[in-house]
Motif scaffolding. Structure first.
Motif, mmCIF file in Angstrom:
data_model
loop_
_atom_site.group_PDB
_atom_site.id
_atom_site.type_symbol
_atom_site.label_atom_id
_atom_site.label_comp_id
_atom_site.label_asym_id
_atom_site.label_seq_id
_atom_site.Cartn_x
_atom_site.Cartn_y
_atom_site.Cartn_z
ATOM 1 N N ALA A 119 0.835 -1.202 0.000
ATOM 2 C CA ALA A 119 0.000 0.000 0.000
ATOM 3 C C ALA A 119 0.867 1.249 0.000
ATOM 4 O O ALA A 119 0.566 2.231 -0.698
ATOM 5 N N PHE A 120 1.955 1.232 0.769
ATOM 6 C CA PHE A 120 2.889 2.365 0.766
ATOM 7 C C PHE A 120 3.532 2.528 -0.609
ATOM 8 O O PHE A 120 3.694 3.655 -1.102
ATOM 9 N N ASP A 121 3.863 1.400 -1.238
ATOM 10 C CA ASP A 121 4.439 1.443 -2.583
ATOM 11 C C ASP A 121 3.476 2.094 -3.564
ATOM 12 O O ASP A 121 3.878 2.934 -4.392
ATOM 13 N N ARG A 122 2.185 1.746 -3.475
ATOM 14 C CA ARG A 122 1.190 2.344 -4.359
ATOM 15 C C ARG A 122 1.028 3.842 -4.066
ATOM 16 O O ARG A 122 0.823 4.646 -4.985
ATOM 17 N N TYR A 123 1.118 4.213 -2.791
ATOM 18 C CA TYR A 123 1.017 5.629 -2.426
ATOM 19 C C TYR A 123 2.151 6.436 -3.065
ATOM 20 O O TYR A 123 1.927 7.495 -3.646
ATOM 21 N N VAL A 124 3.376 5.922 -2.957
ATOM 22 C CA VAL A 124 4.518 6.635 -3.534
ATOM 23 C C VAL A 124 4.395 6.701 -5.048
ATOM 24 O O VAL A 124 4.662 7.744 -5.671
#
Length: 319
Positions: A119-124
């Protein structure tokens, strides 16, 4: 007389309460096919993520780690269940029971921690696309994965150790098809109220921490794409669709399992069905269906494999 864990292990094996009668072979075939599909599908994702240059982005690195966890997560329970169906032996040693219980819970939390990293990867990727490659470097990826495994160790090891230290001297039949933390603790010959509080506390830390971080990532993503055009919104949604689907199914199934344990009105059969649903969450299949790059990579890999097989057959025919 109370026995220490080792005494209990050497004297009496733990019995797995799974009596199915005429339905046993049906469930055996279902479990075997499901297990083969999970191993094959996840192995394919790991292979294409490691070998296809077009899948070199951080998302597929995290996905291959999730597939690795999913493979071993199902391996903690399914092979033992399959062997018990064939041999009619529904027993497991005390040590084997606790190892199964630990890795079942540990890998379950690890998968959710990796979903949080994704999810953090998608946010970035969506909110900071110009800085994506500079942020998600190899050291950062490895640090995030190490953090996911460390977090799951922190959340699962203390409850298992406390349960291990309890005295066991009476019933030795576990209600479910494998050693579950709540079911094993009920067999202890002592007051387990403190154990239950500790276990519940760490479970809430694991679920709420990962859940809140995933939700926060998608709230920020939502704010970021709100002012963008329809085309950009659809592109962002397609990027997150597979991950959102996996997260929704994973947390929904976990909630049903938790409720079935805490509410006494559910029968053991319903609890077992919920547990099987939790085990057979086909992460790899969801990503394969919702991700075009991954589908294309799998097709290319299968095409190369068929070509290699055909070439081998032609050589053998000529010889």
């Amino acid at each position: 007389m109370h026995h220490t864990p080792n005494e209990f292990w050497t004297r009496t094996p733990t019995s797995l309460g799974l009596s199915l009668g005429d339905k046993q072979m049906i469930l055996f075939v279902f479990l075997l096919l499901g297990y083969i599909i999970i191993l094959g599908g996840n192995s394919m994702i790991i292979f294409v993520a490691l070998t296809d240059p077009k899948l070199s982005s951080p998302m597929y690195f995290f996905l291959s780690n999730l597939s690795f966890v999913d493979m071993f997560y199902t391996t903690t329970t399914i092979p033992k269940m399959l062997s018990s169906f064939l041999s009619d032996t529904t027993t497991i040693s005390f040590l084997g029971c606790f190892l199964q219980m630990h890795f079942f819970v540990y890998l379950s939390v690890t998968s959710r921690a990796i979903l949080t990293v994704m999810a953090f990867d998608r946010y970035v990727a969506i909110c900071n696309p110009l800085r994506y490659t500079s942020i998600m470097t190899w050291p950062t990826r490895l640090l995030l994965i190490a953090g996911a495994w460390s977090f799951s160790t922190f959340c699962t090891l203390p409850p298992v150790i406390i349960t291990w230290m309890e005295p066991y001297c009476g019933p030795n039949v576990v209600r479910h098809g494998w050693c579950d933390l709540s079911s094993v603790r009920q067999l202890a010959c002592a007051d387990t109220s403190v154990d239950n509080i500790v276990s519940l506390s760490f479970a809430l830390v694991a679920l709420l921490t990962t859940g809140v971080l995933i939700l926060t990532s998608y709230v920020l993503i939502g704010f970021s794409i709100w002012m963008k055009g329809v085309t950009q919104r659809l592109k962002a949604f397609r990027t997150c669709a597979a991950h959102l689907t996996v997260v929704t199914i994973s947390y929904t199934s976990s909630s049903f399992v938790y409720i079935s344990y805490r509410v006494g009105n559910f029968s053991p059969e319903v609890q077992r069905s919920n547990n099987l649903t939790l085990i057979f969450t086909l992460f790899w299949l969801i990503y394969s269906l919702r991700n075009k790059e991954l589908r294309d990579s799998i097709r290319r890999t299968l095409s190369r494999f068929r070509s290699a097989v055909s070439a081998t057959k032609d050589i053998n025919t000529v010889s």
